[in-house]
Write an enzyme that holds these catalytic residues in place. Structure first.
Site, PDB file in Angstrom:
ATOM      1  N   GLY A 461       0.783  -1.238   0.000  1.00  0.00           N
ATOM      2  CA  GLY A 461       0.000   0.000   0.000  1.00  0.00           C
ATOM      3  C   GLY A 461       0.813   1.286   0.000  1.00  0.00           C
ATOM      4  O   GLY A 461       0.333   2.330  -0.441  1.00  0.00           O
ATOM      5  N   GLY A 697       7.983   4.246   6.304  1.00  0.00           N
ATOM      6  CA  GLY A 697       6.801   3.443   6.637  1.00  0.00           C
ATOM      7  C   GLY A 697       6.438   3.431   8.104  1.00  0.00           C
ATOM      8  O   GLY A 697       5.269   3.363   8.458  1.00  0.00           O
ATOM      9  N   GLU A 698       7.417   3.465   8.972  1.00  0.00           N
ATOM     10  CA  GLU A 698       7.098   3.312  10.400  1.00  0.00           C
ATOM     11  C   GLU A 698       7.177   4.612  11.205  1.00  0.00           C
ATOM     12  O   GLU A 698       6.476   4.765  12.197  1.00  0.00           O
ATOM     13  CB  GLU A 698       8.038   2.303  11.100  1.00  0.00           C
ATOM     14  CG  GLU A 698       8.796   1.364  10.219  1.00  0.00           C
ATOM     15  CD  GLU A 698       8.102   0.030  10.007  1.00  0.00           C
ATOM     16  OE1 GLU A 698       8.284  -0.560   8.946  1.00  0.00           O
ATOM     17  OE2 GLU A 698       7.389  -0.421  10.899  1.00  0.00           O
TER      18      GLU A 698
END
Lengths: 732, 499
Positions: A461, A697-698
């Site tokens: 995603g 992403g994190e």
């Protein structure tokens, strides 16, 4: 909009808004059978009898598989270990009669259609011999054992803490959380015959799933092809092959037919999760606001069969300057499934506790919380005693605080109001590792100036398709629309699972390297063109710009790609390259962020609204600001859920998760989200990797829950140390 | 008698005759049609990934209604056109809503995207005011969950797409569609299946009464936002299903001088403007009643008939003094709403008896009303506590007025929606400007209720919140500014958009 750094729209956008993007459960096959999983109703013990008569009596039911009648599976526990497996013996679905946790699969109904399979699953009667179970973390404090690989201590933290001017020590609790991607885990196994399977799997790693299936079912690796071109979110739930995969394969092998298996939303709560933790943080400081001692101990849960460990405590010593640090990490065995990494695993957990503790220390020191962070700022990673490859955290603090208006904060709790609501402002720091994994990429450039870039990574995603296309377009000097991307197929060049924020660095650098190979060949071809302006050019003398091979010295000297390829009599150039991390241990590699949050709270009813968040991020080079911003937005909202909503509740009497649906397990809804501003701080990094990319992403999740919890304290004067902060906890 | 349902799909009338009563619209689309653009994210109406748009005639109006296909049974779309995400782009050109979602990065993993696109497509066609504002978008997509984007890009896409008046190929074909859907209308009873296993949709109250009387074991379905879950979550087989959606008369809304009445098949979305007109708080309550897709299917009657202890409407309607009209065979009866709820899961409804109408009296002189909903998550969540208060004051002056009469009801405080009778008694004859006597009455709530601890809130919080809500209602009715008392927004500024 082709270069690295430009906000290109995602290349898979059209497929997604038209419904054309196909997910694991949506592939067709002739004579497809449907599976439905029967889940255990006890938490521990064994299956002593299964009555299949009613289920088999339903018209349309083909078979019901159990541990007693299933096809052969590998016996050795080792055969079930995937790339991401922690130590221990992985769960083997339908392998034997043992019940290791509540709602583990105990039978698989196979039917001609989904409605029949689902209904027949309710008719399978299972008898159990129950044993006493334990699912409550706190009850296991004394039973817990030391996890492996705790970070090494420095100095004498106990002594320094005891001698410190100001001490803060407290326990912080985090509940179990579930990833709850919107797509349920599913697999469609196409039975090709002759021992071959094509599997459409929901996974974060097609080659991980491929190796697992080959190993568990003793198949040739090449006979198993795993495809996962679109993944409806995962956030870690798809890092390991989940039980839907081996069960779907079992079904296909048993029936010698293609099988589709989709888990229900309830069953999304029957495998990995973010482990619940109890953390103790002790901070000792000088009255001037510098740290003398950090002690960070975590007690986390794991299953009875694997030792799941994440990095929870090391962040404390990496983030702030402090001569004395000590860490502890204990695991408690519970009769639950093994946890699995969930977005910012360990970081979201540990930094929450650290950053709340820092806020409490600031209060004790009568210091502004941001000022305390600045006084404790560290230019070196003291855990390793090395400098950072880059660290623009100071700049994050400055730009974030400016955008938020932090200087207008009145430090006293309950000091700010808006009408009937109490207003609170809180902040926190975020930190995450900037990792790169070994990965390969292949470029095929055709004479018409079209490139195909391929790598086995999945796109869960974040925009991996777009990122890959953009890096290739940038390096090959082509328009974005001339680049097509192939990913999510085990037959493509090697890639690890997509996770850990490492995809952009891992795939990106492999693509860049492959592009260099393409350029080298093109320069060689360009030299062959009659009267070539690049006749004497060496590979490094030329760049690829706008479909041409252009001299770096004189941009008027160039050859078009088609001309060069024609001169060499080539229709296509194929180039594969593998990139690995250049980490030589001399630099610490991290992304950083500063998060500022505003909450408004109804004083009587304690309803909390998070009205404003500013997150300033230093993450090296940003390949695509549009997709990267969205990663941070999504991460912040993930953190918001962690702060206010998300909590998997276990009924310890039954050892069973009770809020296993989206009505009772709350993820943030649209109305929970107000203003969020994302700032990317410029952070050039020539050390970390050739592209200077760190990944995003994190980092958006890390620290967000702490900033919100700190803001709630500032609004109310009530310190809640166990998440989520629900209304009843701030009742006082 | 008709033995099939008829739908309009991609320009063609499709007839379905052999359907199982429990076949959901989503399974029909994904498994029968193999149109997999529409997703399943939860199979219980919580996430909106399965949103499809029903274009249908409501009376003379052609409307676009987004619904959750996962808990709607296929039979319930008789007479509608079904529009799914695959249908929006034409000849390679994206619909404005789709284009905005791409341009503004409203899609990440893409799994919730079809649901959002369809919800926004309906908004594009329903928005009565342009440009659409943020609040309207927020309310509209409260029933769609996204785990990736953080929602902001989706809201931005909605604002961009709905900035201009609807002008797409769907608008162009409206006259034709209106004609086709008009032709599909008839007054036939639908019966698909056998006496042992059927989907039935009677067309008149007489036919319904007769059918249900002879099959009292059948399941009555209106919007199926509850019954749908019996199938998808409890895996129950419901062999006999009777759908109220075609029963003439049950769709009626009667707005009279003294009362408003809703037939049993009136949806919450249809009822919303009438409830909002009755009182602003009721409008606010319905705005936060689940999400748009649920309100499009769920009915006022169903929210009462299913007897949930935490249904949002019953406490409000009990406080308002609503009555329920039931019918069994040809025998109607009427009872006060609060008498319908007997105990947890138990209602005063005989086998074969059905809810026909809910009647809500309008306000008399000196009557005031307030209601508040508190939930763990603000939007799209079940109430932790729901309080509704109706007072009649003596005299013309509000300041210092005497309370002549009080009706107070709570949800989430007991096993059923329940009146606070001790508190009501304690309030009567007290004065709004006498806080000490009011506080005594407020304390009486502890005698009326012994709430429980559960996932949504602790017992202590519930009782404290109930007290706070009553205190707020009294303060507001007594004339205090709602700036200090509202759960959200200000009552003076409450603005409820019609559905």
């Amino acid at each position: 909009m082709t270069r690295i750094g430009t906000p290109a729209s995602r290349v898979d956008g059209r497929a997604k808004v038209t419904g054309a993007a196909k997910y694991a459960a949506e592939f067709e096959a002739e004579n497809l059978a449907y599976g439905a999983v029967v889940s255990s109703r006890v938490a521990k013990g064994r299956v002593v009898g299964i009555d299949l008569r009613d289920a088999l009596g339903v018209e349309g039911v083909i078979d019901v598989l159990t541990h007693e009648n299933r096809p052969r599976m590998a016996r050795s526990k080792k055969a079930y270990e995937d790339d991401i497996a922690p130590g221990g013996a992985p769960f083997r679905p339908l392998y034997d009669d043992k019940i290791l946790y509540n709602a583990q699969p105990v039978a698989l109904v196979l039917a001609e259609d989904w409605e029949t399979a689902r209904y027949a699953a309710s008719l399978v009667r299972v008898d159990y011999e129950q044993e006493a179970h334990v699912t409550e973390l706190e009850s296991q404090r004394d039973e817990a054992f030391d996890a492996k690989n705790s970070p090494k201590p420095r100095g004498n933290a106990e002594k320094a803490f005891a001698a410190a001017d100001v001490q803060h020590e407290a326990e912080y609790w985090l509940p179990i959380e579930h990833h709850n991607p919107m797509e349920m885990h599913a697999a469609t196994v196409i039975y090709e015959g002759k021992g071959k399977l094509t599997i459409y799997d929901k996974t974060q790693g097609v080659q991980n799933s491929q190796a697992y299936v080959a190993s568990v079912f003793r198949l040739k690796q090449d006979d198993v092809r795993v495809i996962s071109q679109f993944v409806g979110g995962a956030f870690g739930s798809g890092l390991r092959p989940q039980y839907h995969l081996p069960l779907a394969v079992l079904g296909a092998l048993a029936l010698k037919r293609s099988v589709r298996l989709v888990l229900t939303r309830q069953q999304m709560f029957t495998f990995g999760y973010r482990p619940g933790t109890i953390q103790r943080v002790a901070l000792g400081a000088k009255s001037g606001g510098t740290l003398d001692a950090i002690m960070h101990d975590a007690l986390a849960m794991t299953s009875q069969y694997e030792d799941f460990t994440e990095h929870v405590t090391n962040w404390s010593g990496a983030l702030y300057k402090c001569a004395n640090a000590r860490y502890g990490h204990k695991l408690a065995r519970l009769d639950l499934a093994t946890p699995i990494d969930m977005r910012a695993p360990g970081g979201a957990t540990g930094v929450y506790a650290l950053e709340c503790a820092m806020d409490e220390l600031a209060v004790a020191l009568k210091l502004d919380p941001l000022e305390l962070r600045l006084r404790c700022y560290s230019d070196r990673d003291q855990n390793e005693g090395i400098p950072f490859s880059s660290k623009k955290l100071r700049e994050c603090y400055r730009q974030g605080a400016d955008a938020f208006g932090w200087d207008k904060r009145n430090g006293a709790p309950r000091s700010m109001r808006d009408g009937s609501e109490l207003v609170g402002w809180g902040m926190a720091t975020g930190i995450w590792e900037a990792m790169q994994q070994k990965a390969s990429a292949r470029i095929v450039l055709t004479a018409n100036g079209h490139a195909e870039v391929a790598c086995a990574f999945t796109d869960i995603g974040p925009g991996t398709y777009t990122m890959m296309a953009q890096v290739a377009a940038d390096r090959l000097g082509l328009p974005l629309e001339n680049v097509t991307v192939k990913l999510g197929d085990s037959t493509l060049p090697q890639a690890p699972v997509e996770g850990g924020s490492w995809t952009a660095a891992s795939a990106g650098n492999a693509i860049a390297l492959a592009c260099e190979g393409v350029r080298t060949q093109l320069v060689r071809f360009a030299r062959k063109v009659a009267n070539s302006p690049l006749a004497d050019a060496k590979p490094d003398d030329a760049a690829l710009v706008d479909g041409r091979i252009v001299s770096k010295q004189d941009s008027s000297c160039s050859v078009s790609i088609p001309d060069a390829m024609r001169a060499a009599n080539k229709e296509r150039i194929e180039q594969e390259a593998t990139a690995e991390s250049n980490d030589d241990g001399k630099h610490a590699r991290y992304t950083h962020s500063a998060i500022f949050a505003e909450v408004k709270i109804d004083e009587e009813l304690r309803i909390v609204r998070v009205t404003r968040i500013v997150n300033a991020v230093a993450a090296g080079r940003i390949i695509n600001p549009k997709t990267a911003r969205s990663q941070i937005l999504g991460g912040v909202v993930f953190g918001l859920g962690m702060a206010l909503h998300e909590e998997t509740q276990v009924d310890h009497r039954l050892g069973r998760i009770v809020n296993h649906n989206l009505a009772e397990y709350h993820v943030p809804a649209n109305a929970d989200v107000h203003d969020i501003e994302v700032i990317f701080v410029d952070e050039p990094d020539e050390i970390i990797n050739p592209l200077g990319v760190k990944g995003v992403g994190e980092i958006g999740v890390v620290g967000t829950a702490a900033a919100i919890a700190n803001a709630i304290w500032h609004a109310t004067g009530i310190r809640v140390r166990d998440l989520p902060v629900t209304v009843d906890k701030i009742l006082g | 008698m008709r033995g099939e349902i008829r739908i309009l799909r991609r320009g063609e009338v499709v007839k379905l005759s052999g359907i199982s009563p429990t076949l959901t619209l989503l399974d029909y689309l994904r498994l029968t049609e193999r149109a997999t653009g529409t997703k399943e994210g939860c199979a219980e109406g919580d996430c909106g990934a399965c949103t499809v748009v029903l274009r249908r005639l409501r009376g003379e109006r052609l409307v676009y209604e987004p619904v959750n296909a996962c808990i709607l049974f296929a039979g319930q779309v008789d007479g509608c056109e079904i529009i799914t995400v695959e249908d929006l782009a034409r000849d390679g050109t994206l619909h404005p809503v789709q284009q905005a979602m791409v341009d503004l990065h409203g899609s990440q993993c893409g799994f919730c995207t079809p649901g959002f696109v369809m919800a926004l497509f309906a908004l594009y066609h329903r928005a009565d005011t342009r440009p659409v504002d943020r609040q309207r978008v927020n309310d509209w997509i409260a029933g769609n969950l996204c785990r990736c984007t953080g929602y902001r890009p989706i809201v931005d896409a909605a604002l961009a797409a709905c900035a201009e008046t609807a002008n797409d190929w769907f608008s162009t074909e409206e006259p034709d569609v209106r004609r086709t859907l008009g032709d599909l209308k008839d007054s036939e009873d639908i019966f698909i299946g056998t006496r042992e296993r059927f989907f039935a949709a009677p067309a008149s109250i007489t036919a319904l009464a007769k059918l249900y009387f002879s099959h009292p074991d059948a399941t009555l379905v209106a919007g199926s936002t509850d019954v749908g879950l019996w199938v998808t979550k409890q895996l129950r087989d419901l062999p006999k299903m009777i759908w109220l959606g075609r029963v003439k008369g049950l769709e009626e809304i009667e707005d009279r001088r003294d009362a408003v009445s809703f037939g049993a098949s009136v949806t919450l979305a249809e009822a919303m403007p009438y409830l909002a007109a009755l009182d602003r708080d009721l409008g606010e309550l319905t705005r936060r009643f689940a999400g748009t897709q649920v309100r499009m299917a769920a009915t006022v009657g169903g929210n009462i008939a299913n007897g949930s202890p935490i249904g949002d409407l019953p406490p409000a309607l009990i406080a308002l003094g609503a009555t329920l009209g039931l019918q069994r065979g040809d025998r109607p009866r009427t009872l006060p709403l609060e008498s319908y709820f007997l105990d947890y899961g138990k209602q005063d409804r005989a086998p074969g008896e059905f809810v026909r109408v809910v009647r809500i009296p309008k306000f008399g002189e000196g009557e005031h009303f307030r209601c508040y909903k508190i939930s763990k998550r603000f939007d799209s969540d079940i109430s932790a506590v729901m309080g509704a208060f109706k007072l009649r004051l003596d005299g013309t002056r509000i300041a210092g007025a005497r309370i002549a009469f009080a009706r107070i009801a709570f949800g989430g405080m007991a096993a059923i929606p329940k009146r606070a009778r001790t508190t009501e008694k304690a309030l009567i004859e007290t004065y709004l400007d006498r806080p000490d006597t009011l506080e005594e009455a407020i304390e009486a709530l502890a005698q009326d209720f012994s709430p429980i601890d559960d996932l949504r809130a602790s017992a202590k919080y519930r009782l404290d919140a109930a007290r706070a809500l009553l205190r707020r209602a009294l303060a507001e009715i007594g004339g205090a500014s709602t700036r200090r008392t509202r759960v959200v927004g200000f009552r003076e500024a409450a603005d409820v958009a019609p559905a």
